[in-house]
Design a protein around this motif. Sequence first.
Motif, PDB file in Angstrom:
ATOM      1  N   GLY A 158      63.476  29.822  24.731  1.00 60.82           N
ATOM      2  CA  GLY A 158      62.961  30.822  23.791  1.00 60.82           C
ATOM      3  C   GLY A 158      63.977  31.045  22.683  1.00 60.82           C
ATOM      4  O   GLY A 158      65.005  30.364  22.612  1.00 60.82           O
ATOM      5  N   ARG A 159      63.709  32.020  21.829  1.00 58.51           N
ATOM      6  CA  ARG A 159      64.631  32.293  20.725  1.00 58.51           C
ATOM      7  C   ARG A 159      66.006  32.688  21.255  1.00 58.51           C
ATOM      8  O   ARG A 159      67.017  32.186  20.775  1.00 58.51           O
ATOM      9  CB  ARG A 159      64.045  33.394  19.836  1.00 58.51           C
ATOM     10  N   ARG A 160      66.051  33.614  22.225  1.00 58.20           N
ATOM     11  CA  ARG A 160      67.333  34.050  22.794  1.00 58.20           C
ATOM     12  C   ARG A 160      67.365  33.938  24.314  1.00 58.20           C
ATOM     13  O   ARG A 160      68.330  34.369  24.938  1.00 58.20           O
ATOM     14  CB  ARG A 160      67.613  35.497  22.384  1.00 58.20           C
ATOM     15  N   SER A 161      66.340  33.386  24.914  1.00 58.88           N
ATOM     16  CA  SER A 161      66.320  33.272  26.371  1.00 58.88           C
ATOM     17  C   SER A 161      66.055  31.832  26.785  1.00 58.88           C
ATOM     18  O   SER A 161      65.463  31.056  26.040  1.00 58.88           O
ATOM     19  CB  SER A 161      65.258  34.192  26.974  1.00 58.88           C
ATOM     20  N   ARG A 162      66.539  31.532  27.944  1.00 53.87           N
ATOM     21  CA  ARG A 162      66.305  30.211  28.540  1.00 53.87           C
ATOM     22  C   ARG A 162      65.890  30.454  29.984  1.00 53.87           C
ATOM     23  O   ARG A 162      66.533  31.233  30.693  1.00 53.87           O
ATOM     24  CB  ARG A 162      67.583  29.349  28.544  1.00 53.87           C
ATOM     25  N   GLU A 163      64.835  29.800  30.417  1.00 54.04           N
ATOM     26  CA  GLU A 163      64.444  29.884  31.824  1.00 54.04           C
ATOM     27  C   GLU A 163      65.035  28.688  32.542  1.00 54.04           C
ATOM     28  O   GLU A 163      64.967  27.546  32.059  1.00 54.04           O
ATOM     29  CB  GLU A 163      62.927  29.921  31.967  1.00 54.04           C
ATOM     30  N   LEU A 164      65.612  28.971  33.704  1.00 54.79           N
ATOM     31  CA  LEU A 164      66.287  27.952  34.486  1.00 54.79           C
ATOM     32  C   LEU A 164      65.636  27.805  35.851  1.00 54.79           C
ATOM     33  O   LEU A 164      65.245  28.794  36.472  1.00 54.79           O
ATOM     34  CB  LEU A 164      67.761  28.324  34.695  1.00 54.79           C
ATOM     35  N   ARG A 165      65.555  26.583  36.301  1.00 54.89           N
ATOM     36  CA  ARG A 165      65.206  26.289  37.692  1.00 54.89           C
ATOM     37  C   ARG A 165      66.533  26.001  38.376  1.00 54.89           C
ATOM     38  O   ARG A 165      67.276  25.113  37.950  1.00 54.89           O
ATOM     39  CB  ARG A 165      64.290  25.074  37.774  1.00 54.89           C
ATOM     40  N   ALA A 217      64.379  30.931  40.326  1.00 56.57           N
ATOM     41  CA  ALA A 217      64.021  30.868  38.913  1.00 56.57           C
ATOM     42  C   ALA A 217      64.816  31.981  38.236  1.00 56.57           C
ATOM     43  O   ALA A 217      64.810  33.124  38.707  1.00 56.57           O
ATOM     44  CB  ALA A 217      62.525  31.079  38.730  1.00 56.57           C
ATOM     45  N   ALA A 218      65.517  31.642  37.159  1.00 62.94           N
ATOM     46  CA  ALA A 218      66.422  32.603  36.518  1.00 62.94           C
ATOM     47  C   ALA A 218      66.189  32.649  35.018  1.00 62.94           C
ATOM     48  O   ALA A 218      65.705  31.686  34.421  1.00 62.94           O
ATOM     49  CB  ALA A 218      67.873  32.215  36.798  1.00 62.94           C
ATOM     50  N   THR A 219      66.552  33.785  34.431  1.00 63.90           N
ATOM     51  CA  THR A 219      66.497  33.941  32.981  1.00 63.90           C
ATOM     52  C   THR A 219      67.909  34.129  32.451  1.00 63.90           C
ATOM     53  O   THR A 219      68.644  35.001  32.924  1.00 63.90           O
ATOM     54  CB  THR A 219      65.630  35.151  32.584  1.00 63.90           C
ATOM     55  N   LEU A 220      68.259  33.307  31.498  1.00 63.13           N
ATOM     56  CA  LEU A 220      69.553  33.333  30.836  1.00 63.13           C
ATOM     57  C   LEU A 220      69.324  33.838  29.420  1.00 63.13           C
ATOM     58  O   LEU A 220      68.395  33.388  28.742  1.00 63.13           O
ATOM     59  CB  LEU A 220      70.119  31.913  30.818  1.00 63.13           C
TER      60      LEU A 220
END
Length: 133
Positions: A83-90, A121-124
Motif C-alpha cells: 500500500g502507500r504506507r503499509s505492507r502486508e506480510l506472510r 499475517a502481519a501489517t508493516l
Amino acid sequence: MTDARLGLTVTHRRYVPHAHAHYGGALVDGAYTLGLFGDVATEVAIRMDGDEGLLAGYSEVRFLGPVRAGDVLEASAEVVRVGRRSRELRCWAQVVARAEPARGPSAARMLEPPLLVVEAAATLVVPGPAGAP
C-alpha cells in the motif's frame, strides 16, 4: 501493473538458547517466534523503504508445533501486498534442526523436511515521503 516489491522474502536463522525455555520439555513461548517475525519485518522495511518501519500488528497467528531450546529456527516474511504506507506480510517459522538430548547432551540433527511451527499475517507500516501527512 504488478509491484516489483511483491514477493520480496527475507529469512533469518537463529539458534534457540536454553535461557528462553520457560516450560516443561524445554518449550519456548510463542512470543519468541513473534519477536523473530519483527526482526525479518524490519529488514523487509529497510530493503523496501530505507527505514526500519513498524510492525503494527497481526491479523492472524497460528501456532502449529513446538519450539524447543536447542532448535535452529528459521523465520521468514514475504511481501504479499504493498500500500502507500503499509505492507502486508506472510510470515512463517520452521524448525530446521532440533536437539536430541536422549542421544547425548550435545546431540542434534537436521530436520528434512523442516517442521513448520508458526504462520502469521502481519501489517508493516513505513513513514510517508518527507513532508507528507
